[in-house]
Design a protein around this motif. Structure first.
Motif, mmCIF file in Angstrom:
data_model
loop_
_atom_site.group_PDB
_atom_site.id
_atom_site.type_symbol
_atom_site.label_atom_id
_atom_site.label_comp_id
_atom_site.label_asym_id
_atom_site.label_seq_id
_atom_site.Cartn_x
_atom_site.Cartn_y
_atom_site.Cartn_z
ATOM 1 N N ARG A 1 0.856 -1.188 0.000
ATOM 2 C CA ARG A 1 0.000 0.000 0.000
ATOM 3 C C ARG A 1 0.890 1.236 0.000
ATOM 4 N NH1 ARG A 1 -3.847 -1.672 5.061
ATOM 5 N NH2 ARG A 1 -1.819 -1.520 6.062
ATOM 6 N N LEU A 2 0.664 2.120 -0.950
ATOM 7 C CA LEU A 2 1.439 3.360 -1.046
ATOM 8 C C LEU A 2 0.479 4.541 -1.023
ATOM 9 C CD1 LEU A 2 4.448 4.090 -3.354
ATOM 10 C CD2 LEU A 2 2.592 5.738 -3.189
ATOM 11 N N THR A 3 0.718 5.458 -0.098
ATOM 12 C CA THR A 3 -0.074 6.684 -0.018
ATOM 13 C C THR A 3 0.877 7.865 0.144
ATOM 14 O OG1 THR A 3 -0.323 6.492 2.385
ATOM 15 C CG2 THR A 3 -2.039 5.500 1.023
ATOM 16 N N ALA A 4 0.445 9.003 -0.350
ATOM 17 C CA ALA A 4 1.274 10.203 -0.209
ATOM 18 C C ALA A 4 0.411 11.443 -0.274
ATOM 19 C CB ALA A 4 2.337 10.256 -1.308
ATOM 20 N N ASP A 5 0.821 12.466 0.480
ATOM 21 C CA ASP A 5 0.309 13.811 0.288
ATOM 22 C C ASP A 5 1.517 14.706 0.013
ATOM 23 O OD1 ASP A 5 1.519 14.337 2.787
ATOM 24 O OD2 ASP A 5 -0.365 14.052 3.873
ATOM 25 N N THR A 6 1.342 15.987 0.049
ATOM 26 C CA THR A 6 2.439 16.880 -0.331
ATOM 27 C C THR A 6 3.588 16.887 0.666
ATOM 28 O OG1 THR A 6 1.273 18.734 0.706
ATOM 29 C CG2 THR A 6 0.932 18.395 -1.665
ATOM 30 N N ARG A 7 3.374 16.350 1.856
ATOM 31 C CA ARG A 7 4.416 16.396 2.885
ATOM 32 C C ARG A 7 4.998 15.027 3.221
ATOM 33 N NH1 ARG A 7 3.052 20.650 7.577
ATOM 34 N NH2 ARG A 7 5.253 20.129 7.920
ATOM 35 N N ASN A 8 4.184 13.966 3.092
ATOM 36 C CA ASN A 8 4.645 12.651 3.538
ATOM 37 C C ASN A 8 4.237 11.560 2.565
ATOM 38 O OD1 ASN A 8 5.675 13.301 6.387
ATOM 39 N ND2 ASN A 8 3.604 14.165 6.426
ATOM 40 N N LEU A 9 5.137 10.599 2.385
ATOM 41 C CA LEU A 9 4.841 9.378 1.636
ATOM 42 C C LEU A 9 4.981 8.209 2.593
ATOM 43 C CD1 LEU A 9 5.991 8.290 -1.890
ATOM 44 C CD2 LEU A 9 6.346 6.754 0.046
ATOM 45 N N GLN A 10 4.014 7.319 2.572
ATOM 46 C CA GLN A 10 4.040 6.163 3.458
ATOM 47 C C GLN A 10 3.809 4.887 2.663
ATOM 48 O OE1 GLN A 10 1.077 7.195 6.453
ATOM 49 N NE2 GLN A 10 2.698 7.939 7.808
ATOM 50 N N LEU A 11 4.596 3.866 2.976
ATOM 51 C CA LEU A 11 4.470 2.566 2.336
ATOM 52 C C LEU A 11 4.306 1.503 3.412
ATOM 53 C CD1 LEU A 11 6.487 1.049 -0.563
ATOM 54 C CD2 LEU A 11 6.506 -0.133 1.643
ATOM 55 N N SER A 12 3.372 0.591 3.168
ATOM 56 C CA SER A 12 3.148 -0.526 4.080
ATOM 57 C C SER A 12 3.011 -1.799 3.269
ATOM 58 C CB SER A 12 1.884 -0.293 4.919
ATOM 59 O OG SER A 12 1.553 -1.437 5.693
ATOM 60 N N MET A 13 3.741 -2.842 3.646
ATOM 61 C CA MET A 13 3.689 -4.120 2.935
ATOM 62 C C MET A 13 3.054 -5.172 3.829
ATOM 63 S SD MET A 13 6.596 -6.108 0.716
ATOM 64 C CE MET A 13 7.904 -5.768 1.905
ATOM 65 N N LEU A 14 1.982 -5.796 3.314
ATOM 66 C CA LEU A 14 1.267 -6.822 4.054
ATOM 67 C C LEU A 14 1.562 -8.190 3.465
ATOM 68 C CD1 LEU A 14 -2.275 -5.185 4.399
ATOM 69 C CD2 LEU A 14 -0.341 -5.018 5.976
ATOM 70 N N ARG A 15 1.783 -9.156 4.342
ATOM 71 C CA ARG A 15 1.897 -10.550 3.929
ATOM 72 C C ARG A 15 0.494 -11.141 3.814
ATOM 73 N NH1 ARG A 15 5.843 -13.458 7.714
ATOM 74 N NH2 ARG A 15 3.993 -13.418 9.063
ATOM 75 N N ASP A 16 0.378 -12.314 3.191
ATOM 76 C CA ASP A 16 -0.943 -12.864 2.914
ATOM 77 C C ASP A 16 -1.689 -13.334 4.155
ATOM 78 O OD1 ASP A 16 0.578 -15.109 3.401
ATOM 79 O OD2 ASP A 16 0.432 -15.914 1.374
ATOM 80 N N ASP A 17 -1.062 -13.307 5.332
ATOM 81 C CA ASP A 17 -1.786 -13.582 6.574
ATOM 82 C C ASP A 17 -2.293 -12.306 7.229
ATOM 83 O OD1 ASP A 17 0.561 -12.475 7.476
ATOM 84 O OD2 ASP A 17 1.125 -14.147 8.784
ATOM 85 N N GLY A 18 -2.095 -11.170 6.566
ATOM 86 C CA GLY A 18 -2.562 -9.892 7.066
ATOM 87 C C GLY A 18 -1.567 -9.134 7.910
ATOM 88 N N SER A 19 -0.442 -9.734 8.236
ATOM 89 C CA SER A 19 0.540 -9.056 9.076
ATOM 90 C C SER A 19 1.384 -8.083 8.259
ATOM 91 C CB SER A 19 1.446 -10.077 9.765
ATOM 92 O OG SER A 19 2.154 -10.856 8.813
ATOM 93 N N GLU A 20 1.775 -6.991 8.876
ATOM 94 C CA GLU A 20 2.640 -6.025 8.207
ATOM 95 C C GLU A 20 4.081 -6.511 8.316
ATOM 96 O OE1 GLU A 20 2.495 -1.307 8.104
ATOM 97 O OE2 GLU A 20 3.520 -2.008 9.920
ATOM 98 N N VAL A 21 4.730 -6.678 7.157
ATOM 99 C CA VAL A 21 6.092 -7.203 7.133
ATOM 100 C C VAL A 21 7.102 -6.164 6.627
ATOM 101 C CG1 VAL A 21 5.406 -9.610 6.935
ATOM 102 C CG2 VAL A 21 5.677 -8.241 4.853
ATOM 103 N N GLY A 22 6.645 -4.951 6.417
ATOM 104 C CA GLY A 22 7.554 -3.889 6.009
ATOM 105 C C GLY A 22 6.836 -2.570 5.930
ATOM 106 N N LYS A 23 7.540 -1.501 6.274
ATOM 107 C CA LYS A 23 6.983 -0.170 6.115
ATOM 108 C C LYS A 23 8.121 0.821 5.924
ATOM 109 C CE LYS A 23 6.526 0.694 11.104
ATOM 110 N NZ LYS A 23 5.561 1.064 12.186
#
Length: 396
Positions: free
Chosen positions: A367-389
């Motif tokens: 998942r990648l989201t951004a506005d004019t000040r911040n960009l955020q990335l979150s990676m989910l594994r197929d069990d729903g857990s976040e494995v990277g950001k």
């Protein structure tokens, strides 16, 4: 190009998967006039949307659309004064749309029974249900996207990963390569991507395709691109959406061009060099420089992807450019080893995010989201857990 005829069983499978209704409502025979896939939406714009679909027979096709379910407007594909007809793979762009507005649409295909120089004979017309999409604001202050990679002919992963990450409010979806093991035929495209994607999101949220090395393999490799719409009509491209300038590279194969398995039928070294020259021009442009964030998508990572020829060539060509022109983020796949790799002094000054896949327990969605000040990335594994950001603040 040869086209397989949809069987009765295949039709039912596709109809259920896509959620498209047909008129008249009767089971088709081996040569029935039916939709095989779609409608699916392609590269977004703030005032336009491209609708694509496939029919079993050659047709004259069009889209009716409008701000209400009454529709009221009609779009067809016209090139140099000639309306596209007598074809099976359809791409029609709706123009004059207003950003932020919801539009309803329905696809139509009229069978072309015979096409003579001075007489065209039509058959029946089929139509889809009324569907809808929202025109997102390209010049806005925000962007939200999902990124998949390395599904390798596992269509069930599309529904599963979309369910974890949420796709309905995204501006678009990136397919970051190796959605297939290799390219066999049209039916593979339908069964393993177009039907499940249409049912899950693609009839209301557009997607962009980043070619992987497995998309370059098989007898259907040259036909594959005919089913998708690419910005600038090529497989590498760039565009600005909200605060992010996206640059997409086509990294080609992972082995040397001379490898016997390619039978002398590839020339990816020259192709990657062509892209490096083009990418440097893009990075010198005002659009790239003034963007709050600069994000690269490429299937083979420029780092952390081993020492095979394709990976090494990508690193040699592209990594120095990413450092020189201050790329903020590179998102890749290919290795099947998910990970978030921050900048490392003396090696690369930009973060590299690599998605996983394709087996259970290793599949990811980003998942990648951004506005004019911040960009955020979150990676989910197929069990729903976040494995990277990863989070980045704008330099300005």
């Amino acid at each position: 190009m040869s086209f397989p005829t949809s069987s009765r069983r295949g039709f039912l499978k596709t109809a259920v998967a896509t959620g498209v209704s047909f008129s008249p409502l009767s089971l088709p025979d081996e040569t029935a006039h039916v939709f095989l896939a779609g409608p699916y939406l392609q590269p977004p714009a703030s005032n336009a949307m491209t609708v694509r679909w496939i029919t079993a027979k050659p047709t004259y096709s069009w889209v009716e659309f409008g701000p209400t379910e009454a529709l009221g407007q009609k779009a067809q594909s016209v090139k140099a004064g000639i309306v596209d007809a007598n074809n099976r793979v359809h791409a029609i762009t709706l123009t004059g749309l207003e950003p932020g507005k919801k539009y309803f649409y329905r696809i139509f295909s009229k069978e072309v029974v015979e096409f003579k120089p001075y007489k065209v004979t039509y058959g029946e017309t089929i139509q889809s249900d009324i569907l809808s999409f929202i025109v997102r604001e390209a010049a806005g202050k925000q962007v939200s996207a999902l990124i998949f990679n390395d599904l390798h002919d596992r269509p069930e992963s599309i529904r599963h990963l979309c369910g974890l990450a949420g796709v309905n409010d995204r501006d678009f979806v990136f397919l970051n390569g190796d959605i297939f093991d290799h390219q066999n035929n049209e039916q593979q495209l339908i069964d393993h991507l177009l039907a499940p994607a249409t049912k899950t999101f693609a009839s209301r949220t557009p997607f962009l395709y980043v070619r992987g090395n497995h998309e370059t393999r098989g007898a259907f490799r040259s036909d594959w691109a005919d089913y998708f719409t690419f910005p600038d009509q090529r497989l590498y491209f760039d565009f600005t959406w909200g605060p992010v300038h996206f640059l997409v590279l086509d990294t080609g194969e992972d082995k040397p061009d001379a490898e016997p398995v390619y039978a002398g039928l590839v020339d990816f070294d020259a192709y990657r060099q062509e892209q490096a020259r083009w990418a440097e021009q893009v990075m010198q442009s005002k659009a790239f420089k003034k963007a709050a964030f600069r994000v690269v998508l490429m299937h083979i990572p420029p780092q952390y992807s081993g020492d095979w020829h394709g990976a090494t060539h990508c690193k040699q060509l592209f990594s120095p450019l990413f450092d020189k022109y201050k790329v903020d983020l590179c998102v890749s796949g290919h290795t099947h080893k998910y990970g978030v790799h921050p900048p490392v002094a003396g090696q690369h000054h930009y973060p590299v995010v690599i998605g996983g896949g394709p087996k259970d327990g290793n599949r990811t969605v980003i998942r990648l989201t951004a506005d004019t000040r911040n960009l955020q990335l979150s990676m989910l594994r197929d069990d729903g857990s976040e494995v990277g950001k990863y989070a980045i603040s704008s330099r300005s």
